[in-house]
Scaffold this motif. Structure first.
Motif, PDB file in Angstrom:
ATOM      1  N   TRP A  81      -1.246   0.078 -12.454  1.00 57.72           N
ATOM      2  CA  TRP A  81      -1.218  -0.416 -11.077  1.00 57.72           C
ATOM      3  C   TRP A  81      -2.467  -1.242 -10.819  1.00 57.72           C
ATOM      4  O   TRP A  81      -3.572  -0.887 -11.241  1.00 57.72           O
ATOM      5  CB  TRP A  81      -1.126   0.738 -10.088  1.00 57.72           C
ATOM      6  CG  TRP A  81       0.081   1.583 -10.327  1.00 57.72           C
ATOM      7  CD1 TRP A  81       0.171   2.686 -11.126  1.00 57.72           C
ATOM      8  CD2 TRP A  81       1.396   1.361  -9.810  1.00 57.72           C
ATOM      9  NE1 TRP A  81       1.443   3.179 -11.134  1.00 57.72           N
ATOM     10  CE2 TRP A  81       2.220   2.386 -10.332  1.00 57.72           C
ATOM     11  CE3 TRP A  81       1.949   0.410  -8.961  1.00 57.72           C
ATOM     12  CZ2 TRP A  81       3.581   2.477 -10.023  1.00 57.72           C
ATOM     13  CZ3 TRP A  81       3.289   0.505  -8.648  1.00 57.72           C
ATOM     14  CH2 TRP A  81       4.093   1.522  -9.179  1.00 57.72           C
ATOM     15  N   SER A 121      -4.690   3.820  -5.488  1.00 55.63           N
ATOM     16  CA  SER A 121      -4.335   4.424  -4.198  1.00 55.63           C
ATOM     17  C   SER A 121      -5.120   5.724  -4.066  1.00 55.63           C
ATOM     18  O   SER A 121      -4.871   6.694  -4.784  1.00 55.63           O
ATOM     19  CB  SER A 121      -2.832   4.698  -4.127  1.00 55.63           C
ATOM     20  OG  SER A 121      -2.470   5.219  -2.876  1.00 55.63           O
ATOM     21  N   GLN A 175       1.487   6.549  -6.960  1.00 53.45           N
ATOM     22  CA  GLN A 175       0.280   7.136  -7.531  1.00 53.45           C
ATOM     23  C   GLN A 175      -0.071   8.497  -6.942  1.00 53.45           C
ATOM     24  O   GLN A 175      -0.601   9.356  -7.656  1.00 53.45           O
ATOM     25  CB  GLN A 175      -0.897   6.176  -7.325  1.00 53.45           C
ATOM     26  CG  GLN A 175      -0.714   4.832  -8.012  1.00 53.45           C
ATOM     27  CD  GLN A 175      -1.891   3.905  -7.772  1.00 53.45           C
ATOM     28  OE1 GLN A 175      -3.048   4.269  -7.959  1.00 53.45           O
ATOM     29  NE2 GLN A 175      -1.600   2.685  -7.343  1.00 53.45           N
ATOM     30  N   ASP A 215       2.160   1.737  -3.505  1.00 54.41           N
ATOM     31  CA  ASP A 215       1.088   2.265  -4.354  1.00 54.41           C
ATOM     32  C   ASP A 215       0.899   3.760  -4.119  1.00 54.41           C
ATOM     33  O   ASP A 215       0.728   4.534  -5.065  1.00 54.41           O
ATOM     34  CB  ASP A 215      -0.219   1.526  -4.067  1.00 54.41           C
ATOM     35  CG  ASP A 215      -0.219   0.103  -4.607  1.00 54.41           C
ATOM     36  OD1 ASP A 215       0.539  -0.155  -5.563  1.00 54.41           O
ATOM     37  OD2 ASP A 215      -0.970  -0.734  -4.081  1.00 54.41           O
ATOM     38  N   ASP A 242       0.828  -1.202   0.000  1.00 58.26           N
ATOM     39  CA  ASP A 242       0.000   0.000   0.000  1.00 58.26           C
ATOM     40  C   ASP A 242       0.866   1.257   0.000  1.00 58.26           C
ATOM     41  O   ASP A 242       0.529   2.260  -0.649  1.00 58.26           O
ATOM     42  CB  ASP A 242      -0.914   0.006   1.231  1.00 58.26           C
ATOM     43  CG  ASP A 242      -1.990  -1.059   1.148  1.00 58.26           C
ATOM     44  OD1 ASP A 242      -2.299  -1.487   0.029  1.00 58.26           O
ATOM     45  OD2 ASP A 242      -2.506  -1.458   2.212  1.00 58.26           O
TER      46      ASP A 242
END
Length: 261
Positions: free
Chosen positions: A221, A225, A139, A135, A132
């Motif tokens: 991705w 996110s 992003q 990401d 996470d």
């Protein structure tokens, strides 16, 4: 745990984007670093203590995770007490050791500041999933994908160090070279772990390059996110804590800007 996984109650902090957690910890840390005084650190720590109740951590896990901070804070305070600024009445003196009003006040401020900076940082990052975080960095902050993915791959390997150390220890004992000379054994085993890590890192880099992770082509991705109102709420809370600590310290005349002090 993904930031998209629905979690209820206090555990909702797990859903907050790791970038917001990074920003919140940075805001509080930067403000507290600017001044060495016990008031701002105490106010920030009091506010954080209330927020810790909503972090979704059990008391046992909280103290285990933050144990290094609880050890480092008083050690830093003791060092400052013995070798800190000499000011006001002197209570003890021995060679370079001087205990005075100034060193006592500075020691208290240092201890509280370490706690106020370290505890929220640890608590926030305990709830961060490395994927996470990657990401979010790619992003939300738009960091280069190659850097983010390389860092993620390296971070994933950190968890293997303990297993590798245990395997090396068992292997050396099976060969009869791990029962004596603890210091020499530690040095040899540490070097073996370093070699193993370098080899594993080289293989991982080659594998990732072969799969196109080093390409300059824009990546897609698997998971989005998001940065929405929960993240902004956390940032706002950090700003409120930092502002409150600074305001109270300045109002009481305790603010001690580190550059001027």
């Amino acid at each position: 745990m993904s930031i998209l996984t629905p979690v209820a109650g206090p555990q909702a902090v797990y859903r907050i984007n790791p970038v917001a957690k990074l920003g919140a910890a940075a805001i509080v840390s930067i403000v507290l670093v600017l001044s060495i005084d016990w008031v701002s650190a105490s106010v920030a720590l009091a506010c954080e203590a209330v927020l810790f109740l909503f972090a979704g951590l059990t008391p046992r896990r909280f103290f285990l995770r933050t144990l290094p901070i609880w050890i480092a804070a008083p050690l830093g305070g003791i060092t400052t007490l013995l070798y800190g600024r000499e000011d006001g009445e002197v209570y003890a003196r021995f060679l370079l050791i001087v205990v005075s009003d100034g060193s006592i006040e500075l020691a208290i401020a240092t201890t509280l500041r370490v706690l106020a900076i370290g505890l929220p940082a640890v608590v926030l990052f305990v709830t961060v999933d490395p994927t996470d975080l990657a990401d979010g960095l790619a992003q939300v902050l738009r960091l280069p994908a190659r850097f983010v993915l390389g860092a993620l791959a390296g971070l994933r390997l950190v968890g293997l160090f303990a297993d590798d150390w245990r395997s090396l220890e068992l292997a050396r004992r099976a060969r009869g070279i791990g029962d004596t000379g603890r210091l020499r054994r530690f040095a040899g085993q540490a070097f073996a772990l370093l070699v193993l890590s370098v080899r594993r890192g080289t293989k991982l880099a080659t594998a990732m390059e072969a799969r196109g992770f080093g390409s300059s082509t824009p990546r897609t991705w698997a998971r989005e996110s998001r940065f929405s109102w929960p993240e902004w709420t956390l940032i706002a809370i950090a700003v409120v804590v930092a502002t409150t600590a600074t305001t109270v310290s300045v109002a009481l005349g305790e603010w001690n800007f580190i550059v001027g002090g």
